[in-house]
Scaffold this motif. Structure first.
Motif, PDB file in Angstrom:
ATOM      1  N   GLU A 155       0.123   1.581  -2.312  1.00  8.97           N
ATOM      2  CA  GLU A 155       1.331   1.140  -0.862  1.00  8.97           C
ATOM      3  C   GLU A 155       0.505   0.386  -0.513  1.00  8.97           C
ATOM      4  O   GLU A 155       0.607  -0.316   1.072  1.00  8.97           O
ATOM      5  N   SER A 156       0.586  -0.549  -1.440  1.00 14.35           N
ATOM      6  CA  SER A 156       0.433  -2.168  -1.590  1.00 14.35           C
ATOM      7  C   SER A 156       1.259  -3.012  -2.682  1.00 14.35           C
ATOM      8  O   SER A 156       0.447  -2.959  -3.252  1.00 14.35           O
ATOM      9  N   GLN A 192      14.130  -7.172  -6.612  1.00 11.09           N
ATOM     10  CA  GLN A 192      15.249  -6.852  -7.625  1.00 11.09           C
ATOM     11  C   GLN A 192      15.902  -5.531  -8.263  1.00 11.09           C
ATOM     12  O   GLN A 192      17.143  -4.950  -7.925  1.00 11.09           O
ATOM     13  N   LEU A 193      15.152  -5.513  -8.203  1.00 12.57           N
ATOM     14  CA  LEU A 193      15.325  -3.546  -8.251  1.00 12.57           C
ATOM     15  C   LEU A 193      15.673  -2.510  -6.852  1.00 12.57           C
ATOM     16  O   LEU A 193      16.350  -1.776  -7.468  1.00 12.57           O
ATOM     17  N   GLU A 194      15.818  -2.535  -6.263  1.00 10.80           N
ATOM     18  CA  GLU A 194      16.640  -2.557  -4.830  1.00 10.80           C
ATOM     19  C   GLU A 194      17.628  -2.643  -4.799  1.00 10.80           C
ATOM     20  O   GLU A 194      18.436  -2.208  -4.524  1.00 10.80           O
ATOM     21  N   PHE A 221      11.350   0.710  -0.308  1.00 15.86           N
ATOM     22  CA  PHE A 221      10.018   0.849   1.101  1.00 15.86           C
ATOM     23  C   PHE A 221      10.374   0.400   2.040  1.00 15.86           C
ATOM     24  O   PHE A 221      11.854   0.148   2.388  1.00 15.86           O
ATOM     25  N   GLU A 222       9.245   0.862   3.080  1.00 13.39           N
ATOM     26  CA  GLU A 222       9.823   0.985   4.437  1.00 13.39           C
ATOM     27  C   GLU A 222       8.489  -0.250   5.300  1.00 13.39           C
ATOM     28  O   GLU A 222       7.485   0.623   4.700  1.00 13.39           O
ATOM     29  N   THR A 263      10.189   5.299   0.929  1.00 10.59           N
ATOM     30  CA  THR A 263      11.371   5.707   1.764  1.00 10.59           C
ATOM     31  C   THR A 263      11.611   7.444   0.800  1.00 10.59           C
ATOM     32  O   THR A 263      11.383   6.986   0.017  1.00 10.59           O
ATOM     33  N   GLU A 264      12.512   7.764   1.615  1.00 11.02           N
ATOM     34  CA  GLU A 264      13.407   8.915   0.610  1.00 11.02           C
ATOM     35  C   GLU A 264      13.306   8.413  -0.613  1.00 11.02           C
ATOM     36  O   GLU A 264      12.997   9.468  -1.677  1.00 11.02           O
TER      37      GLU A 264
END
Length: 323
Positions: free
Chosen positions: A23-24, A45-47, A55-56, A65-66
């Motif tokens: 988570e970092s 790029q993946l998103e 991530f949020e 995220t879900e």
């Protein structure tokens, strides 16, 4: 429509899995020997490729995220399968190299690390990693291919897994050395009706065994107190706060120091069994198969020897000792 096979790279999956685990982005960059901007760029790029946020930001930390949680589940399995392939290729010639990952329930920490050390002395090129988690977590890790093996008391009947008996796991009633029944030869559980029973949390294997004992004896303690670990329970027993049903194998140091006594209650020790578990679909590497075989062949005899001089109950021959 998304096309992950066309857009997703293995490196992006590795970076995403590390960021999800810690988570970092900074920690992921440190572990993967990258710069933080490089990690951020790969995640972006993946998103963009999958058209979903993974991530949020919540304050100074990030959270999945879900969509991120869903991809994380599959990423663990994919990377685990790749690790299996790598291990298989590396260990084709011999079982003396490669890596093994094993998960332990908390009570197994009292003897499995010693077996790992014994095995490592004979096979120094085998890299064995172990982690400790709750039973339900270990079952998920087995399903996700995050670990090769698990050691636990209660295997899951729903899981498509192979469970092999490992060693005798007797549960005994422990008390402080000042308890009035320390010198009693044999007595019924109901004689302890006024004692406080120190329990593990309800989800633990040890609590399940204790509750089963209460039901079989139609017994209800005057008071129960749930504690968060076996070490906490043992310290409370030493302090005279109550008695507790505990796995014998967690008590060696306290028995040697004569800080805890075992009460000879009718129906105890309660016979339970340690199991070593792996998924049926899991292709064990030669190194993993050899280590698993070592555990099965050596653990029972070693445990029996460790407790032979500490309590008469431990002198009963284990059915899992290899001859």
């Amino acid at each position: 429509m998304l096309n992950l096979l066309r857009n997703l790279t293995l490196r992006q999956l590795q970076i995403f899995a590390a960021a999800a685990q810690y988570e970092s982005f900074a920690r992921a960059a440190e572990v993967l020997h990258l710069t933080q901007p490089a990690v951020s760029m790969q995640i972006k790029q993946l998103e963009e490729a999958i058209e979903l946020a993974l991530f949020e930001r919540i304050g100074r930390r990030i959270a999945l995220t879900e969509a991120g949680a869903t991809l994380s589940h599959h990423a663990k399995r994919i990377l685990g399968d790749i690790k299996d392939a790598e291990n298989a290729m590396r260990a084709l010639a011999s079982a003396d190299g490669g890596t093994v990952s094993i998960g332990l329930v908390s009570t197994a920490r009292y003897f499995v690390p010693r077996q790992i050390s014994r095995y490592a002395e004979r096979h120094p090129k085998v890299d064995i990693h172990f982690s400790i988690a709750e039973r339900d977590t270990l079952l998920r890790q087995l399903q996700d291919n995050a670990i090769d093996l698990a050691v636990m008391g209660r295997p899951s009947v729903e899981l498509d897994a192979h469970c092999e008996p490992l060693a005798y796991n007797p549960h005994v009633i422990a008390a402080s050395t000042s308890h009035p029944f320390v010198d009693a030869a044999r007595f019924d559980l109901h004689e302890l009706r006024h004692d406080t029973f120190l329990m593990r949390e309800p989800a633990s294997d040890t609590a399940a065994v204790a509750n089963e004992m209460f039901q079989q004896h139609l017994f209800k303690p005057a008071r129960t107190l749930a504690l968060d670990s076996h070490e906490t329970v043992k310290q409370a027993v030493v302090a005279g706060m109550g008695v507790s049903l505990l796995p014998l194998h967690t008590l060696r140091l306290e028995l040697l120091a004569r800080e805890i006594a075992i009460l000879h209650v009718n129906g105890t020790p309660i016979d339970r069994v340690w199991h070593v578990v792996h998924m049926n679909a899991k292709q064990l590497s030669p190194a993993c198969a050899a280590f698993r075989r070592f555990l099965i062949e050596k653990t029972g005899a070693w445990l029996e020897g460790q407790f032979a001089d500490l309590t008469p109950t431990a002198q009963v021959a284990s059915p899992f000792v290899q001859t």
